[in-house]
Design a protein around this motif. Structure first.
Motif, mmCIF file in Angstrom:
data_model
loop_
_atom_site.group_PDB
_atom_site.id
_atom_site.type_symbol
_atom_site.label_atom_id
_atom_site.label_comp_id
_atom_site.label_asym_id
_atom_site.label_seq_id
_atom_site.Cartn_x
_atom_site.Cartn_y
_atom_site.Cartn_z
ATOM 1 N N GLU A 1 2.816 -1.743 7.520
ATOM 2 C CA GLU A 1 2.744 -1.320 5.895
ATOM 3 C C GLU A 1 1.233 -1.499 5.334
ATOM 4 O OE1 GLU A 1 5.130 0.476 5.432
ATOM 5 O OE2 GLU A 1 6.718 0.043 6.505
ATOM 6 N N ALA A 2 0.779 -3.051 5.728
ATOM 7 C CA ALA A 2 -0.394 -3.225 4.921
ATOM 8 C C ALA A 2 -1.474 -1.960 5.866
ATOM 9 C CB ALA A 2 -1.145 -4.543 4.956
ATOM 10 N N TYR B 1 -1.851 -13.956 11.009
ATOM 11 C CA TYR B 1 -2.123 -13.938 9.454
ATOM 12 C C TYR B 1 -2.010 -12.727 9.145
ATOM 13 C CZ TYR B 1 -4.378 -17.953 8.517
ATOM 14 O OH TYR B 1 -4.475 -19.296 8.495
ATOM 15 N N ALA B 2 -1.894 -11.628 10.366
ATOM 16 C CA ALA B 2 -1.569 -10.272 9.905
ATOM 17 C C ALA B 2 0.449 -10.374 9.572
ATOM 18 C CB ALA B 2 -1.726 -9.677 11.461
ATOM 19 N N LEU B 3 0.555 -10.193 10.471
ATOM 20 C CA LEU B 3 2.875 -10.674 10.396
ATOM 21 C C LEU B 3 2.730 -11.538 8.960
ATOM 22 C CD1 LEU B 3 3.787 -11.925 13.887
ATOM 23 C CD2 LEU B 3 4.509 -9.811 12.615
ATOM 24 N N MET B 4 2.430 -12.659 8.680
ATOM 25 C CA MET B 4 1.821 -13.425 7.149
ATOM 26 C C MET B 4 1.860 -11.927 6.217
ATOM 27 S SD MET B 4 -0.319 -16.790 5.748
ATOM 28 C CE MET B 4 1.087 -17.095 7.360
ATOM 29 N N PHE C 1 -3.236 -6.958 -4.679
ATOM 30 C CA PHE C 1 -2.859 -8.418 -3.920
ATOM 31 C C PHE C 1 -3.577 -8.181 -1.944
ATOM 32 C CE2 PHE C 1 0.113 -8.866 -7.625
ATOM 33 C CZ PHE C 1 -0.842 -10.441 -8.099
ATOM 34 N N GLN C 2 -4.604 -9.019 -1.732
ATOM 35 C CA GLN C 2 -4.751 -8.516 -0.633
ATOM 36 C C GLN C 2 -4.538 -10.059 -0.574
ATOM 37 O OE1 GLN C 2 -9.043 -8.061 -2.034
ATOM 38 N NE2 GLN C 2 -9.033 -5.957 -1.681
ATOM 39 N N GLY C 3 -4.300 -9.851 1.360
ATOM 40 C CA GLY C 3 -4.213 -10.992 2.001
ATOM 41 C C GLY C 3 -5.456 -11.006 3.186
ATOM 42 N N TYR C 4 -6.176 -11.871 2.338
ATOM 43 C CA TYR C 4 -7.513 -11.898 2.689
ATOM 44 C C TYR C 4 -8.144 -12.973 3.865
ATOM 45 C CZ TYR C 4 -12.269 -10.900 0.715
ATOM 46 O OH TYR C 4 -14.064 -10.680 -0.002
ATOM 47 N N LEU C 5 -9.161 -12.396 4.792
ATOM 48 C CA LEU C 5 -9.606 -14.121 5.787
ATOM 49 C C LEU C 5 -10.580 -13.963 5.977
ATOM 50 C CD1 LEU C 5 -7.866 -12.949 9.159
ATOM 51 C CD2 LEU C 5 -7.162 -14.749 7.441
ATOM 52 N N VAL D 1 5.899 -11.183 5.084
ATOM 53 C CA VAL D 1 6.111 -12.553 4.295
ATOM 54 C C VAL D 1 5.402 -12.305 2.973
ATOM 55 C CG1 VAL D 1 5.810 -15.237 4.337
ATOM 56 C CG2 VAL D 1 5.781 -14.117 6.276
ATOM 57 N N TYR D 2 4.493 -11.452 2.526
ATOM 58 C CA TYR D 2 4.059 -11.874 1.393
ATOM 59 C C TYR D 2 3.880 -10.206 0.964
ATOM 60 C CZ TYR D 2 1.492 -16.643 1.555
ATOM 61 O OH TYR D 2 1.768 -17.880 1.663
ATOM 62 N N ARG D 3 4.115 -9.195 2.200
ATOM 63 C CA ARG D 3 4.407 -8.194 1.895
ATOM 64 C C ARG D 3 2.156 -7.469 0.971
ATOM 65 N NH1 ARG D 3 8.428 -6.048 3.896
ATOM 66 N NH2 ARG D 3 10.237 -7.608 4.080
ATOM 67 N N PHE D 4 1.656 -7.784 1.214
ATOM 68 C CA PHE D 4 0.031 -7.134 0.920
ATOM 69 C C PHE D 4 -0.049 -6.376 1.040
ATOM 70 C CE2 PHE D 4 -1.060 -12.259 0.148
ATOM 71 C CZ PHE D 4 0.198 -12.413 -0.794
ATOM 72 N N PRO D 5 -0.210 -5.626 0.489
ATOM 73 C CA PRO D 5 -0.186 -3.784 0.759
ATOM 74 C C PRO D 5 -2.240 -4.065 1.269
ATOM 75 C CG PRO D 5 -1.057 -4.086 -1.170
ATOM 76 C CD PRO D 5 -0.029 -5.424 -1.781
ATOM 77 N N ILE D 6 -2.887 -4.688 1.757
ATOM 78 C CA ILE D 6 -4.296 -4.281 1.897
ATOM 79 C C ILE D 6 -4.247 -5.851 2.617
ATOM 80 C CG2 ILE D 6 -6.635 -4.616 1.389
ATOM 81 C CD1 ILE D 6 -7.183 -3.299 -1.026
ATOM 82 N N MET D 7 -4.684 -6.615 3.957
ATOM 83 C CA MET D 7 -5.447 -7.279 4.372
ATOM 84 C C MET D 7 -6.654 -6.928 4.399
ATOM 85 S SD MET D 7 -4.123 -8.744 8.306
ATOM 86 C CE MET D 7 -5.249 -10.606 9.082
#
Length: 229
Positions: free
Chosen positions: A181-182, A145-148, A115-119, A152-158
């Protein structure tokens, strides 16, 4: 199992675009760390299968970036699931994922699903228009968003996507410095080795996509950023 946190450079191939066998061979034998297959428009089961079968012959990790359920299939090493954090449309945050879990959840290998936190930050890009992304973000927004993503979501990738234009590296740096971590992927507008070096200074992994189709020789030069690592 491949370790994505060791990747410095990846090529992204669009199944809706044509690439000849000679150029594909150069890309896949270039010492890039992985190949991502993905796109915004006209991604179909047929063109994903065709491109996958051509790339699968090479000994490197192969990733499918999921943009719709119809073109999702077995045979990849990883499946990247973009969660577009700055889209107000829940479809692009978890709506597609919900449908995927309803249909395929019982057979998914979640070790392969990333899962990716995608901007999305280029307002003129196809992906920004499609997802209605809110792209006018200040540095403080990027950090939040980086903190999120991280806490929060603990995604491995931003994944910071400027798609079609070279982005604001200070905003990428702000994200990188906020994360603990991400892992930061950067994509968008890399059109030379100098762009690649600038992006690699602030991101963990750079993604080179459009340049493959515009100038394959320049695209191949971007792999040189790995020489410093």
């Amino acid at each position: 199992m491949y370790d994505i946190k060791k990747w410095k450079h990846v090529f992204k191939l669009d199944p809706a675009k044509m690439i000849n066998d000679e150029d594909l061979d150069k890309i896949c034998m270039s010492e890039t760390d992985a190949i991502i297959i993905g796109g915004t428009d006209n991604v179909t089961e047929d063109n994903v299968i065709q491109l996958m079968s051509r790339v699968r012959r090479y000994p490197l990790p192969l990733v499918l970036e999921i943009s719709n359920l119809e073109s999702t299939m077995p045979g990849f090493d990883f499946y990247f699931v973009p969660m577009v954090l700055n889209s107000p449309d829940v479809t692009y945050q978890n709506g597609i994922l919900l449908e995927a879990l309803k249909e395929y959840g019982h057979m998914m290998d979640f070790d392969e699903v990333i899962f990716q936190g995608y901007l999305v930050l280029n307002p003129d890009s196809k992906v920004a228009v499609k997802t209605q992304a809110q792209t006018n973000l200040e540095t403080e927004d990027i950090e939040a968003y980086a903190l999120m993503t991280d806490k929060v979501y603990r995604f491995p990738i931003m994944y910071i996507e400027y798609s079609g234009t070279f982005g604001d590296m200070e905003k990428v740096r702000a994200a990188k410095e906020t994360l603990e971590e991400a892992h930061v992927f950067y994509g968008g507008g890399i059109s030379s080795i100098n762009d690649a070096k600038a992006a690699a200074e602030v991101a963990d992994t750079i993604v080179v996509g459009n340049l493959v189709y515009e100038d394959v020789k320049q695209a191949l030069k971007t792999v040189k950023i790995k020489e410093k690592s």
